[in-house]
Design an enzyme around this catalytic site. Structure first.
Site, PDB file in Angstrom:
ATOM      1  CE1 TYR A 233       5.362   9.231  -0.889  1.00  0.00           C
ATOM      2  CE2 TYR A 233       6.573  11.312  -0.880  1.00  0.00           C
ATOM      3  CZ  TYR A 233       5.607  10.493  -1.425  1.00  0.00           C
ATOM      4  OH  TYR A 233       4.882  10.930  -2.502  1.00  0.00           O
TER       5      TYR A 233
ATOM      6  CE  LYS B 295       6.160   7.978  -4.191  1.00  0.00           C
ATOM      7  NZ  LYS B 295       5.343   7.224  -5.179  1.00  0.00           N
TER       8      LYS B 295
ATOM      9  CB  SER C  87       7.159  12.228  -4.880  1.00  0.00           C
ATOM     10  OG  SER C  87       7.049  13.380  -4.050  1.00  0.00           O
TER      11      SER C  87
ATOM     12  CG  ASP D   8      -0.312  -6.778  -1.899  1.00  0.00           C
ATOM     13  OD1 ASP D   8       0.567  -5.918  -2.128  1.00  0.00           O
ATOM     14  OD2 ASP D   8      -0.379  -7.385  -0.817  1.00  0.00           O
TER      15      ASP D   8
END
Length: 254
Positions: free
Chosen positions: A151, A155, A138, A60
């Site tokens: 998100y 990133k 990303s 994890d």
């Protein structure tokens, strides 16, 4: 000659999608790979497919103790950690108007805290023997969208983290390189799970392909090829860089 021969490598989120492709390429290039994933069933299946080239370990990425245990197991089996790929990540859609606090926190825990802990453990382990860290960011960290506020933010964090780690290692004269890969739209099980919301497979592929200059979506294998380069000695003069493997997504004017 195999480009990663004998290197001990750990890949987070290594059981599926981009992570799986990286594990497979690393194994083919001679690395000893730890398939680090919270999905132990999928990781175990991949281990069976690859035979002695890889083994699975539960990780994890948001838990510091898990990191220590996973790297300990890799080093017990194959020697000092030489390559870390911080690939594990999640995406919970939501704009600034409707994103939930709990989703923001969870996305940043996995996508931000996870790579931070990974980099911290890797720098400590690689301090003497050296190595390479590859962070999977990303293009959304460079060119955000309104509907993925958490998100995109997470990133962008990964890109800044990558540069900070690279700077630290250089300033301390440590033989450690840290770089990032920025994928565009890539054909993964996670991507395909959202096709229904985009009007079905045909409509989704048409819309998503149009986001790239090359008018197609990428493959996990294309991202894995970049990871091999950055992990190998061929990239010995590369650190603090962000490699866009995105089919021209970032530069498309739309």
């Amino acid at each position: 000659m195999k480009r990663l021969a004998g290197k001990a490598a750990l890949v987070t989120g290594g059981a599926c999608g981009i992570g799986r492709a990286i594990v497979e390429r690393f194994a083919a290039e001679g690395a000893h790979v730890a398939i680090a994933d919270i999905d132990t069933a999928a990781a175990s299946n991949l281990e069976a497919e690859l035979g002695g080239a890889a083994f699975h370990v539960r990780l994890d990425v948001t838990r510091d103790a898990d990191w220590g245990g996973a790297i300990d197991e890799l080093e017990r089996r194959h020697g000092p950690l030489a390559v870390l790929v911080n690939n594990a990540g999640i995406n919970v859609p939501g704009s600034i108007a409707d994103a939930r606090e709990e989703d923001w926190r969870r996305v940043h825990e996995v996508n931000g805290l996870g790579p931070f802990l990974g980099c911290q453990h890797a720098v400590r382990r690689m301090r003497a023997s050296g190595g390479a860290i590859v962070n999977v960011a990303s293009v959304r960290g460079q060119r955000p969208s309104s509907g993925q506020v958490a998100y995109c933010s997470s990133k962008a964090l990964v890109l800044n983290l990558t540069e900070s780690v690279a700077l630290y290692c250089g300033e301390q004269n440590l033989p450690i390189r840290c770089n990032a890969i920025c994928p565009g739209v890539v054909d993964t099980p996670l991507l395909r799970s959202g096709f229904a919301a985009l009007g079905g497979e045909d409509e989704a592929l048409l819309r998503l392909s149009g986001l790239q200059v090359m008018n197609r979506i990428g493959t996990p294998e294309e991202i894995a090829a970049a990871a091999v380069f950055l992990a190998s000695d061929e990239a010995s003069f590369v650190t603090g860089a962000a490699f866009n493997i995105d089919g021209g997504f970032r530069i498309r004017d739309q």
